[in-house]
Motif scaffolding. Structure first.
Motif, PDB file in Angstrom:
ATOM      1  N   PHE A  48      70.502  37.677  17.508  1.00  0.00           N
ATOM      2  CA  PHE A  48      70.674  38.200  16.115  1.00  0.00           C
ATOM      3  C   PHE A  48      69.813  37.494  15.207  1.00  0.00           C
ATOM      4  CE2 PHE A  48      72.615  36.986  12.189  1.00  0.00           C
ATOM      5  CZ  PHE A  48      72.633  38.236  11.399  1.00  0.00           C
ATOM      6  N   LEU A  49      69.371  36.260  15.362  1.00  0.00           N
ATOM      7  CA  LEU A  49      68.419  35.509  14.641  1.00  0.00           C
ATOM      8  C   LEU A  49      67.094  35.946  14.945  1.00  0.00           C
ATOM      9  CD1 LEU A  49      69.505  31.882  15.272  1.00  0.00           C
ATOM     10  CD2 LEU A  49      69.929  33.265  13.135  1.00  0.00           C
ATOM     11  N   ALA A  50      66.690  36.773  16.098  1.00  0.00           N
ATOM     12  CA  ALA A  50      65.492  37.151  16.520  1.00  0.00           C
ATOM     13  C   ALA A  50      65.230  38.675  15.713  1.00  0.00           C
ATOM     14  CB  ALA A  50      65.252  37.382  18.013  1.00  0.00           C
ATOM     15  N   SER A  85      62.249  34.793  17.238  1.00  0.00           N
ATOM     16  CA  SER A  85      62.175  35.973  18.069  1.00  0.00           C
ATOM     17  C   SER A  85      61.553  35.472  19.554  1.00  0.00           C
ATOM     18  CB  SER A  85      61.147  36.979  17.446  1.00  0.00           C
ATOM     19  OG  SER A  85      61.873  37.377  16.227  1.00  0.00           O
ATOM     20  N   PRO A  86      60.397  34.608  19.471  1.00  0.00           N
ATOM     21  CA  PRO A  86      59.870  33.976  20.621  1.00  0.00           C
ATOM     22  C   PRO A  86      60.618  32.895  21.452  1.00  0.00           C
ATOM     23  CG  PRO A  86      58.527  33.347  19.005  1.00  0.00           C
ATOM     24  CD  PRO A  86      59.357  34.322  18.374  1.00  0.00           C
ATOM     25  N   TYR A  87      61.777  32.432  20.408  1.00  0.00           N
ATOM     26  CA  TYR A  87      62.479  31.212  20.876  1.00  0.00           C
ATOM     27  C   TYR A  87      63.274  31.542  22.117  1.00  0.00           C
ATOM     28  CZ  TYR A  87      66.151  27.616  20.821  1.00  0.00           C
ATOM     29  OH  TYR A  87      66.834  26.604  21.077  1.00  0.00           O
ATOM     30  N   PHE A 154      55.149  25.945  16.928  1.00  0.00           N
ATOM     31  CA  PHE A 154      55.641  24.712  16.425  1.00  0.00           C
ATOM     32  C   PHE A 154      57.104  24.783  16.045  1.00  0.00           C
ATOM     33  CE2 PHE A 154      56.122  21.729  12.820  1.00  0.00           C
ATOM     34  CZ  PHE A 154      55.904  20.424  13.503  1.00  0.00           C
ATOM     35  N   GLY A 155      57.574  26.000  15.611  1.00  0.00           N
ATOM     36  CA  GLY A 155      58.939  26.025  15.055  1.00  0.00           C
ATOM     37  C   GLY A 155      59.783  26.170  16.361  1.00  0.00           C
ATOM     38  N   ILE A 156      59.303  26.936  17.527  1.00  0.00           N
ATOM     39  CA  ILE A 156      60.323  26.678  18.650  1.00  0.00           C
ATOM     40  C   ILE A 156      60.291  25.420  19.198  1.00  0.00           C
ATOM     41  CG2 ILE A 156      60.029  27.338  21.284  1.00  0.00           C
ATOM     42  CD1 ILE A 156      58.566  29.764  20.231  1.00  0.00           C
ATOM     43  N   TYR A 157      59.330  24.546  19.163  1.00  0.00           N
ATOM     44  CA  TYR A 157      59.551  23.017  19.356  1.00  0.00           C
ATOM     45  C   TYR A 157      60.546  22.430  18.464  1.00  0.00           C
ATOM     46  CZ  TYR A 157      58.931  18.102  20.158  1.00  0.00           C
ATOM     47  OH  TYR A 157      59.216  16.862  20.226  1.00  0.00           O
ATOM     48  N   LEU A 158      60.467  22.568  17.182  1.00  0.00           N
ATOM     49  CA  LEU A 158      61.532  22.226  16.439  1.00  0.00           C
ATOM     50  C   LEU A 158      63.002  22.378  16.883  1.00  0.00           C
ATOM     51  CD1 LEU A 158      59.722  22.364  12.753  1.00  0.00           C
ATOM     52  CD2 LEU A 158      60.100  20.356  14.332  1.00  0.00           C
ATOM     53  N   GLY A 159      62.991  23.679  17.171  1.00  0.00           N
ATOM     54  CA  GLY A 159      64.487  24.200  17.342  1.00  0.00           C
ATOM     55  C   GLY A 159      64.808  23.559  18.850  1.00  0.00           C
TER      56      GLY A 159
END
Length: 223
Positions: A48-50, A85-87, A154-159
């Motif tokens: 849903f977030l993606a 999306s890529p997370y 970088f956002g993926i790392y933070l998450g």
């Protein structure tokens, strides 16, 4: 709405995305009933977030927004949600034996969610790229696209490792800003941050530009 999607050439991909999302929902619910465990139901929330960045970019395209202020606000909103999306790729970390379900089933399940999330994200990035191309020269647009993908990494790392999410920009902006600031001021103290950001950013760029260039390349050969 259907006519507008047809005219913009988005109807087929929209139908495909709906079908892919329903498949993901079906396979996660099937697993729940087979095992009576909620282990992977969280993937539906991640999907849903993606889906949100695709909604934002689709809204911009379908409404042909031209006002500079509106575009800036929506693009900033899109940037904040785009890493979702890529997370889902990192949810492969959860792949292990879970009770009676064979590991290949969970592999297919996670990859289905991850691929669907990526398609939502990459289509939305193509939308943003197209919007920017009408206002900026090609070199600037390409640089921004590459930057967006590294920012997403970088956002993926933070998450994944610091457990921040897109909503924290509102709910806890100071805490989020502190973690980000520390990693830029003391990069040598955070090798994992920059190692993952760099390599994941390269991977996302490889995937995005592969998808972007494959179809035109095939069409050119056919001609």
């Amino acid at each position: 709405m259907i006519n507008k999607l047809k005219n913009l050439g988005r109807l087929n991909i929209t139908v495909l995305l709906i079908a892919m999302s329903l498949f993901c929902l079906f396979i996660s619910i099937a697993r729940y009933f087979i095992t009576d465990t909620k282990v992977f139901l969280f993937l539906n929330w991640n999907l849903f977030l993606a889906f949100i960045p695709w909604v934002i970019s689709s809204f911009m395209v379908l409404n042909n927004l031209n006002k500079k202020f509106s575009l800036i606000i929506l693009i900033i909103s899109w940037i904040l949600f785009f890493p979702n999306s890529p997370y889902i790729l990192t949810d492969l970390f959860h792949l292990r034996l879970h009770g009676s379900v064979p590991i290949w089933f969970d592999l297919i399940q996670i990859l289905s969610f991850a691929w669907t999330g990526l398609v939502y994200g990459f289509i939305s990035l193509m939308d943003i790229e197209k919007l920017l191309s009408s206002r900026l020269n090609k070199k600037w647009v390409n640089s921004l696209v590459v930057s967006f993908l590294f920012l997403s990494s970088f956002g993926i790392y933070l998450g994944r490792y610091l457990r921040w999410n897109s909503w924290d920009i509102i709910s806890n902006p100071l805490g989020l800003a502190g973690d980000i600031f520390d990693r830029f001021v003391n990069p040598s103290s955070h090798p994992r941050t920059w190692g993952m950001t760099l390599l994941m950013g390269v991977l996302l760029n490889m995937m995005y530009f592969s998808i972007k260039f494959i179809k035109p390349s095939i069409e050119t050969k056919e001609i």
